[in-house]
Design an enzyme around this catalytic site. Structure first.
Site, PDB file in Angstrom:
ATOM      1  N   GLU A   1       0.811  -1.221   0.000  1.00 43.09           N
ATOM      2  CA  GLU A   1       0.000   0.000   0.000  1.00 43.09           C
ATOM      3  C   GLU A   1       0.846   1.274   0.000  1.00 43.09           C
ATOM      4  O   GLU A   1       0.565   2.237   0.722  1.00 43.09           O
ATOM      5  CB  GLU A   1      -0.989  -0.027   1.172  1.00 43.09           C
ATOM      6  CG  GLU A   1      -1.984  -1.178   1.031  1.00 43.09           C
ATOM      7  CD  GLU A   1      -2.962  -1.325   2.180  1.00 43.09           C
ATOM      8  OE1 GLU A   1      -2.849  -0.568   3.170  1.00 43.09           O
ATOM      9  OE2 GLU A   1      -3.839  -2.204   2.110  1.00 43.09           O
TER      10      GLU A   1
ATOM     11  N   GLU B   1      -5.131  -8.182  -1.801  1.00 41.75           N
ATOM     12  CA  GLU B   1      -5.675  -8.151  -0.443  1.00 41.75           C
ATOM     13  C   GLU B   1      -7.065  -7.541  -0.502  1.00 41.75           C
ATOM     14  O   GLU B   1      -7.262  -6.482  -1.106  1.00 41.75           O
ATOM     15  CB  GLU B   1      -4.781  -7.321   0.485  1.00 41.75           C
ATOM     16  CG  GLU B   1      -5.267  -7.282   1.935  1.00 41.75           C
ATOM     17  CD  GLU B   1      -4.381  -6.420   2.826  1.00 41.75           C
ATOM     18  OE1 GLU B   1      -3.150  -6.624   2.822  1.00 41.75           O
ATOM     19  OE2 GLU B   1      -4.929  -5.516   3.501  1.00 41.75           O
TER      20      GLU B   1
END
Length: 538
Positions: A196, A314
């Site tokens: 991320e 994810e």
């Protein structure tokens, strides 16, 4: 008095029956050529790094589920993974860019994550010792897991300003870790770079151009260390939320054949504390918004890096550890299965669920290791849905009926996934094979829906419709009709571990193929048609 109560209950039941609307719909399956393909091991689940001190909304749902402290010897854990035969397991998460590996030239203290104010995500740097890495790999070997390991992509960088990190990635610690992994004979399917850090980042971000230079370096490390191995592990990046310009620049600057897989993170249900969480899960229009992101990612890869495939790296539905008493209940499977099916239509090859265990969204209960409803949804998908994604045309089917089809896994025919998001409409379906739509039909004397449905089943195959050609149905419902139950029923039987802690058999109901196909409100069905003429699945 007893008579009055009985009369009231009888009238209430009659009222409920008539309040339920029945909609007659039709599905046309095109099994001549798959729309897309998934990997044979599409289902994936994450083992995260969060320590038990990780809390959201005054609730701490992680317990001892971290890669550093998960009880790998627990018998239910091994059996739950082994039930998939080759479950993909991703080791990664928010703290992976603060993990150092106690190997090679590393000389600092090797301690777990410690809560520390002012640090990224409120935790100190954590250390993975090689004894623990050995334990993890013994577990992976025992369960035959396919492993994706997320590397620390911030190592060696410095913070330019709040949330923005710059400088070159220092690959030395990762290289030593990979050398150790190879020396021990541990099989890694893919190495993922960072978590991320794309776009604006979550907690931290790295500009796309710098990130591209670093994945080029990682490619060099992989190619050098694995030069005698075929196939080499995949290079997976960026493991973040979609930003069209950032993703495009990463592919353009890094160039051809550097990144094998582009990984997207997705939490389209919003925060776990959202009081509208269940409402959003049951809103077909809300769920369908995800298709925009899937389509944009597909287009970005096609235009800028057609050599790369796409994974959902994810996804847990609701972020910040999921929704308490929602993400681990039956209702979450409406979102989860719809996401699995929708992503597959957009050429997603792997879908990694957050998480295998830990948080409110774990497939397994963090304390007892007992499977939650989504575990069984994932297992049924894995066993029934093949790699070929098929086109489903819908006729008179309202938006609350979600319908998807794949080639069946390990057998002939197709598998249909039906999800009924409506709380009051039952759908009765006719299913057609597109190959047979041009066949002449005779208008039946009996105009009933059931009679018309029975007349349509010549599509099943080349065999005579006089033969009994059963379909296999897996009907999923919540215990006691409570969609927030933690117990899922398969064909009316609760899915519970056996007395020896084994995963229960997932047995279908064998149904005459000419009988009506019905999907009740707020339920889910997988239906296998083993005699369906599916030339594109051969």
């Amino acid at each position: 008095m007893e008579f009055c109560v009985s009369l009231f209950l009888f009238l209430a039941s009659i009222s409920a029956i008539f309040a339920q609307y029945v909609q007659e719909s039709e599905l046309v399956i095109n099994a001549t050529l798959p729309l897309a393909h998934t990997d044979a091991n599409y289902i994936c689940a994450t083992i995260d790094w969060w320590p038990d001190e990780k809390c959201n909304y005054n609730h701490c749902p992680w317990g001892s589920s971290s890669a550093l402290n998960l009880d790998l010897s627990h018998p239910i854990l091994a059996k739950a993974v082994q039930a998939f035969e080759r479950l993909r397991i991703r080791v990664g998460g928010s703290l992976q860019d603060q993990v150092v590996y106690n190997v090679g030239d590393f000389s600092g203290p090797c301690h777990p994550f410690i809560r520390m104010k002012g640090e990224l995500f409120g935790f100190s740097r954590g250390c993975l010792c090689m004894d623990r890495w050995d334990e993890l790999n013994r577990f992976f070997v025992k369960t035959r897991a396919l492993v994706t390991f997320g590397l620390n992509a911030l190592h060696g960088r410095h913070q330019l300003k709040k949330g923005v990190w710059g400088g070159n990635w220092n690959s030395s610690n990762a290289r030593d870790f990979m050398k150790y992994t190879i020396s021990k004979g541990y099989q890694i399917d893919s190495w993922e770079f960072g978590n991320e850090l794309s776009g604006k980042g979550i907690g931290a971000m790295v500009h796309a151009e710098q990130y591209a230079y670093d994945v080029i370096e990682l490619r060099g490390v992989i190619d050098s260390l694995y030069q005698e191995f075929q196939p080499k592990p995949l290079l997976v990046a960026p493991g973040g939320f979609f930003d069209k310009q950032w993703f495009a620049k990463l592919l353009k600057v890094s160039g051809s054949e550097i990144v094998d897989v582009m990984t997207l993170h997705m939490y389209n249900l919003g925060p776990g504390v959202d009081p509208n969480l269940v409402k959003n899960i049951l809103d077909p229009h809300f769920l369908s918004r995800a298709s925009i992101t899937f389509g944009d990612l597909r287009q970005t890869i096609q235009r800028n890096g057609p050599w790369a495939s796409s994974w959902i790296g994810e996804s847990g539905g609701a972020y910040n550890s999921g929704g308490l008493h929602v993400s681990d209940t039956f209702v979450n499977s409406f979102w989860y299965l719809d996401q699995l099916a929708m992503a597959a239509k957009y050429h997603t090859e792997v879908y990694c669920r957050q998480s295998l265990i830990g948080g409110n969204y774990g497939l397994l209960n963090k304390t007892t290791f007992v499977p939650n409803p989504d575990y069984y949804s994932a297992l049924l998908w894995h066993r029934l849905m093949g790699t070929g994604v098929l086109v489903v045309e819908r006729i008179n089917a309202g938006p609350h009926l979600r319908s998807y089809a794949h080639c069946s896994k390990g057998k002939a025919g197709i598998t249909l996934l039906l999800i009924n998001l409506s709380n009051q409409t039952e759908f009765q379906l006719k299913v057609h094979n597109i190959l047979n739509l041009n066949l002449p039909t005779t208008k039946p004397n009996n105009g009933s829906f059931t009679h018309r449905l029975k007349s349509m089943f010549s599509w099943v195959g080349s065999k005579s419709t006089d033969e009994k050609l059963p379909r296999e149905e897996y009907h999923l419902t919540p215990q006691d009709g409570n969609i927030r139950s933690k117990t899922m029923l398969l064909n009316g039987v609760p899915l519970q571990l056996t007395e020896t802690g084994d995963i229960p058999d997932l047995k279908p109901a064998m149904v005459d193929v000419s009988s009506p196909i019905c999907i009740a409100p707020l339920t889910i069905k997988f239906i296998q048609f083993p005699s369906f003429d599916a030339c594109g699945c051969k």
